[in-house]
Scaffold this active site. Structure first.
Site, short mmCIF file in Angstrom:
data_model
loop_
_atom_site.label_atom_id
_atom_site.label_comp_id
_atom_site.label_asym_id
_atom_site.label_seq_id
_atom_site.Cartn_x
_atom_site.Cartn_y
_atom_site.Cartn_z
N PHE A 1 3.45 2.53 6.38
CA PHE A 1 3.77 3.73 5.60
C PHE A 1 3.14 4.99 6.19
O PHE A 1 3.82 5.99 6.44
CB PHE A 1 3.31 3.54 4.16
CG PHE A 1 3.39 4.77 3.30
CD1 PHE A 1 4.55 5.08 2.62
CD2 PHE A 1 2.29 5.61 3.16
CE1 PHE A 1 4.63 6.21 1.82
CE2 PHE A 1 2.36 6.74 2.36
CZ PHE A 1 3.53 7.05 1.70
N ASP A 2 1.81 4.97 6.41
CA ASP A 2 1.17 6.21 6.84
C ASP A 2 1.46 6.53 8.31
O ASP A 2 1.51 7.69 8.70
CB ASP A 2 -0.34 6.23 6.57
CG ASP A 2 -1.00 4.89 6.73
OD1 ASP A 2 -0.31 3.88 6.90
OD2 ASP A 2 -2.25 4.84 6.67
N THR A 3 1.69 5.48 9.14
CA THR A 3 2.13 5.75 10.51
C THR A 3 3.49 6.45 10.51
O THR A 3 3.70 7.42 11.24
CB THR A 3 2.22 4.45 11.32
OG1 THR A 3 0.93 3.84 11.39
CG2 THR A 3 2.72 4.72 12.73
N ARG B 1 0.83 -1.20 0.00
CA ARG B 1 0.00 0.00 0.00
C ARG B 1 0.86 1.25 0.00
O ARG B 1 0.59 2.22 -0.72
CB ARG B 1 -0.92 0.00 1.22
CG ARG B 1 -1.84 1.22 1.27
CD ARG B 1 -2.73 1.21 2.49
NE ARG B 1 -1.99 1.42 3.72
CZ ARG B 1 -2.55 1.51 4.93
NH1 ARG B 1 -3.86 1.35 5.05
NH2 ARG B 1 -1.82 1.72 6.01
N TYR C 1 -6.00 9.41 0.49
CA TYR C 1 -6.37 8.05 0.10
C TYR C 1 -7.49 7.56 0.99
O TYR C 1 -7.72 8.05 2.09
CB TYR C 1 -5.17 7.11 0.17
CG TYR C 1 -4.92 6.45 1.50
CD1 TYR C 1 -5.48 5.21 1.81
CD2 TYR C 1 -4.11 7.06 2.46
CE1 TYR C 1 -5.24 4.60 3.03
CE2 TYR C 1 -3.86 6.46 3.67
CZ TYR C 1 -4.43 5.22 3.96
OH TYR C 1 -4.20 4.63 5.17
#
Length: 398
Positions: free
Chosen positions: A192-194, A82, A100
């Site tokens: 990734f987003d963390t 992702r 997203y």
């Protein structure tokens, strides 16, 4: 003669929908999202379906949607992840804001405008949906609820995070900020987003939170245990990079003068790295001992071993105390933090046994992670304010 004024450029928001083998829901979800934004969204928008290495009919459906719907495009990646999909789409974007959302549209779409509005106005740099605020309305099973709250509690206690929900698949960021952060983000998958949020917060960027209505997808194929282990590794890596001073990016002028209390800017990263390593060691030792002894005994032994190592490491690296003088006293005083951790973790195991007498080792590990997260916060406060307080050292030597 008065010269004609060029029309103002329409603000553009790009929504990325990362997918991997999602032929079941892709068509219906993208059509619903497109119809909703066309009907209600007051700004320009683009929906990018980022197909990362699907092996079913997902790519065929994505390209068909790109031809069918005016504001939809399809992007193909040959590798899974992702984070990899978001990195590619956001890096190439010419929109003002990128974001997203999960393909199952678990989050109610009425939260989308409140999510991106502070970014378009320039008030905030990033925005996230949160399922963990009082204003949120969430429908999901107890297992996922417990794991999510445990993970976010660990982020707040061990990493000092101030955002409430790192895992909600509903986020947005100003494009210029995203493209400045991306080179410093290493993870390509679920962390990734963390990592993006931790990096943004580390540099004083403003994160806006929106309470959301959210309904769990019962057909989710996320491997919870594997994802949890990967996330713990990611936290340790981010803490290590923070400690080394890596991943520096330009920050807004409003935050350049911000300062933590004296010494804490150096102490927090070191404490986080040591805490992450000791947490992993504690869990591994617990799982090993659990094979030959009851859970409470295994936890006590594992916690005692790692507590001694934790105090010694923080003494040397976090608070800069060297030599043998006072070492025994520091260990004895640090032992109080061990007792706090023991009480919390034993209580967590007892509560789990009461609720689910036949709980698995994985559930026991999750309970220990939650208890240790709270104990970690208590430990840092005790070590900084009491055990290794410089004033006490001066009083002892005077």
């Amino acid at each position: 003669m008065k010269q004609a004024t060029a029309p103002a450029r329409t603000r553009l928001v790009e929504i990325v929908v990362p997918v991997h083998n999602e032929q079941r829901v892709l068509g219906e979800s993208v059509r619903r999202l497109h119809a909703y934004l066309t009907r209600t969204f007051p700004y320009g928008f683009r929906i990018t379906i980022a197909d990362n290495a699907s092996t079913d009919a997902t790519w065929r459906i994505a390209t068909a949607l790109g031809h069918e719907l005016s504001h939809v495009r399809a992007l193909r990646l040959e590798d899974k992840g992702r984070g990899r999909a978001l990195r590619r789409a956001w890096s190439e974007s010419d929109a003002d804001v990128v974001g997203y959302m999960d393909v199952d549209l678990s989050t109610d779409l009425d939260a989308f405008l409140p999510l991106v509005a502070p970014l378009l106005s320039g008030h905030s740099d990033l925005a996230i949906g949160t399922r963990l605020s009082r204003g949120s309305n969430v429908v999901r099973g107890p297992k996922r609820e417990f794991v999510s709250r445990t993970y976010n509690l660990l982020l707040r206690s061990a990493m000092g995070a101030r955002f409430s929900d790192a895992q909600c698949g509903f986020k947005a960021v100003r494009t210029e900020i995203a493209q400045a952060l991306l080179p410093a983000v290493e993870d390509e998958e679920w962390f990734f987003d963390t990592e993006l949020l931790l990096l943004a917060e580390r540099h004083g960027l403003r994160i806006h939170e929106v309470p959301v209505d959210w309904v769990d997808d019962p057909d989710s194929r996320v491997d919870i245990v594997r994802t949890a282990v990967d996330d713990l590794r990611g936290m340790a890596r981010v803490a290590r990079r923070t400690l080394s001073g890596a991943a520096r990016i330009p920050v807004p002028p409003r935050v350049r003068g911000a300062r933590l209390p004296g010494g804490m800017g150096r102490q927090l990263p070191s404490f986080a790295v040591i805490g992450a390593v000791c947490t992993l060691a504690h869990l591994l030792l617990f799982v090993t001992l659990r094979l030959v002894m009851p859970a409470v005994v295994a936890n006590g032994v594992a916690l005692l071993v790692t507590a001694v190592a934790n105090t010694a490491a923080n003494r040397r690296f976090t608070f800069g105390v060297t030599g043998r003088a006072g070492a025994l006293r520091h260990q004895l005083e640090g032992g109080l933090a061990f007792l706090v951790g023991l009480l919390l973790s034993t209580g967590g195991l007892a509560l789990l046994d009461l609720v689910a007498p036949a709980a698995s080792t994985a559930a026991e590990v999750a309970a220990l992670v939650a208890a240790n997260a709270l104990a970690t916060l208590v430990r840092f406060l005790m070590l900084r304010a009491w055990v290794f307080n410089p004033r006490r050292a001066k009083e002892t030597t005077s």
